[in-house]
Design a protein around this motif. Sequence first.
Motif, short mmCIF file in Angstrom:
data_model
loop_
_atom_site.label_atom_id
_atom_site.label_comp_id
_atom_site.label_asym_id
_atom_site.label_seq_id
_atom_site.Cartn_x
_atom_site.Cartn_y
_atom_site.Cartn_z
N ILE A 213 0.84 -1.20 0.00
CA ILE A 213 0.00 0.00 0.00
C ILE A 213 0.88 1.25 0.00
CG2 ILE A 213 -1.72 1.31 1.32
CD1 ILE A 213 -2.91 -1.20 0.17
N ARG A 214 1.91 1.23 0.84
CA ARG A 214 2.82 2.38 0.89
C ARG A 214 3.50 2.62 -0.45
NH1 ARG A 214 6.07 1.22 6.55
NH2 ARG A 214 4.62 2.32 7.91
N GLY A 215 3.95 1.53 -1.05
CA GLY A 215 4.61 1.64 -2.35
C GLY A 215 3.67 2.22 -3.39
N ILE A 216 2.42 1.78 -3.35
CA ILE A 216 1.43 2.25 -4.31
C ILE A 216 1.18 3.75 -4.12
CG2 ILE A 216 -1.04 2.13 -4.92
CD1 ILE A 216 -0.75 -0.96 -4.41
N HIS A 217 1.15 4.18 -2.84
CA HIS A 217 0.95 5.61 -2.59
C HIS A 217 2.12 6.44 -3.14
CE1 HIS A 217 -2.20 4.95 0.77
NE2 HIS A 217 -2.75 5.10 -0.41
N LEU A 218 3.32 5.90 -3.04
CA LEU A 218 4.47 6.60 -3.61
C LEU A 218 4.31 6.72 -5.13
CD1 LEU A 218 7.39 7.75 -3.51
CD2 LEU A 218 8.19 5.40 -3.83
N LEU A 219 3.96 5.60 -5.77
CA LEU A 219 3.85 5.60 -7.23
C LEU A 219 2.72 6.51 -7.71
CD1 LEU A 219 4.54 1.81 -7.98
CD2 LEU A 219 6.06 3.76 -8.42
N GLU A 220 1.68 6.64 -6.85
CA GLU A 220 0.55 7.51 -7.22
C GLU A 220 1.01 8.93 -7.54
OE1 GLU A 220 -2.28 7.22 -4.00
OE2 GLU A 220 -3.85 6.65 -5.44
N TYR A 221 1.99 9.42 -6.78
CA TYR A 221 2.49 10.78 -7.01
C TYR A 221 2.93 10.94 -8.47
CZ TYR A 221 5.80 14.66 -7.12
OH TYR A 221 6.47 15.81 -7.46
N HIS B 242 -0.63 11.76 -15.63
CA HIS B 242 -2.00 11.90 -16.15
C HIS B 242 -2.35 13.36 -16.36
CE1 HIS B 242 -3.86 7.86 -16.36
NE2 HIS B 242 -2.76 7.56 -15.67
N GLU B 243 -1.96 14.21 -15.43
CA GLU B 243 -2.21 15.65 -15.57
C GLU B 243 -1.59 16.20 -16.86
OE1 GLU B 243 -1.80 16.38 -10.81
OE2 GLU B 243 -0.60 17.64 -12.14
N ILE B 244 -0.35 15.74 -17.13
CA ILE B 244 0.42 16.27 -18.26
C ILE B 244 0.02 15.58 -19.56
CG2 ILE B 244 2.77 16.44 -19.18
CD1 ILE B 244 3.67 16.37 -16.14
N GLY B 245 -0.47 14.35 -19.46
CA GLY B 245 -0.85 13.60 -20.66
C GLY B 245 0.26 12.73 -21.22
N VAL B 246 1.15 12.26 -20.35
CA VAL B 246 2.21 11.34 -20.77
C VAL B 246 1.81 9.92 -20.35
CG1 VAL B 246 4.66 10.74 -20.56
CG2 VAL B 246 3.95 13.12 -20.40
N ALA B 247 1.91 8.97 -21.27
CA ALA B 247 1.62 7.58 -20.94
C ALA B 247 2.60 7.07 -19.91
CB ALA B 247 1.70 6.72 -22.20
N CYS B 248 2.14 6.20 -19.01
CA CYS B 248 3.07 5.66 -18.02
C CYS B 248 2.61 4.30 -17.51
CB CYS B 248 3.24 6.63 -16.84
SG CYS B 248 1.80 6.78 -15.79
N GLU B 249 3.55 3.61 -16.87
CA GLU B 249 3.27 2.37 -16.14
C GLU B 249 4.07 2.47 -14.86
OE1 GLU B 249 4.30 -1.19 -18.30
OE2 GLU B 249 3.06 -0.56 -20.00
N ALA B 250 3.62 1.74 -13.81
CA ALA B 250 4.35 1.80 -12.55
C ALA B 250 4.21 0.46 -11.84
CB ALA B 250 3.79 2.92 -11.67
#
Lengths: 176, 176
Positions: free
Chosen positions: A84-92, A98-106
Amino acid sequence: MAGGEPTRIMIGVNESTIKGYPHPSISSRGAFDWILQKIVRSNTSGFKLLFLHVQVPDEDGFNDMDSMYASPEDFKNMTHRDRIRGIHLLEYFVNRCHEIGVACEAWIKKGDPKEVICHEVKRVQPDLLVVGSRGLGPFQRVFVGTVSEFCQKHAECPVISIKRRADETPQDPVDD
Amino acid sequence: MAGGEPTRIMIGVNESTIKGYPHPSISSRGAFDWILQKIVRSNTSGFKLLFLHVQVPDEDGFNDMDSMYASPEDFKNMTHRDRIRGIHLLEYFVNRCHEIGVACEAWIKKGDPKEVICHEVKRVQPDLLVVGSRGLGPFQRVFVGTVSEFCQKHAECPVISIKRRADETPQDPVDD
């Protein structure tokens, strides 16, 4: 040169040693900002960012000194909480993309960061690996090791190491 | 993130050890192609490429065993010829940039490549330095040294070292 597959940039990210989860480390944030400003720029469809967070397992299995571990379920919960902690980090990072419109994976992996990063480069085959670096001097490096130097030598793709800006270095430069 | 100053990428380029001037080395050409394909892509107005060619002065002052050097003028001509050769090498890169529509600058310096490159980074302050690398093993590196490793450590900006592709490596990997 227009179109075609996007350039896939893998970025190793970790949590702040000062603020802990979910805050990204100064050097992770710096590497991410640098990539956006200097490489991606306005060409948001030309790139895909791949965020890898490696969690280091505690040697004795205890990640949180405030908790009691009395049964196998306790350990399972602990592992769950780490995720859960790791996921919260990746959320940042994912939210900003997503705001900028760049595709990503994490994604999250466990192990020794430098080895896991090089292993994931082999598996995922990005065009470029970016790692943040604290920019430590030779004396400090002997004790803390540097992920960036190891990856420069061993990763099977080009590597950029982005040093922290001087004005972002905390009082103890080993912190991040 | 759109607009603003272009990202300035400095690229160290040299001549082929096999074909000589004006042919660029395999690793210089590889680094240049990689930058165009993976970083610049279709965003030609977002980048400016800075080509630096460092010429190594011969220790004994003789660059060409077929020539006679009998007067100060002979040495001046030799230096002049070196410059012409360097310009022909840079023409390859500048011409390709013009075809594609990427802004560029190119210049020649004399000295030890690794030191001159780091000095020019300090002076010109690019956003990124790119150097080609022959991808030599540890045994070969002891004898020939590597510019890329030195720049990774000492250049005052982020550095990418682009290794030659395996299918482009000549029979003797020290050649380039």
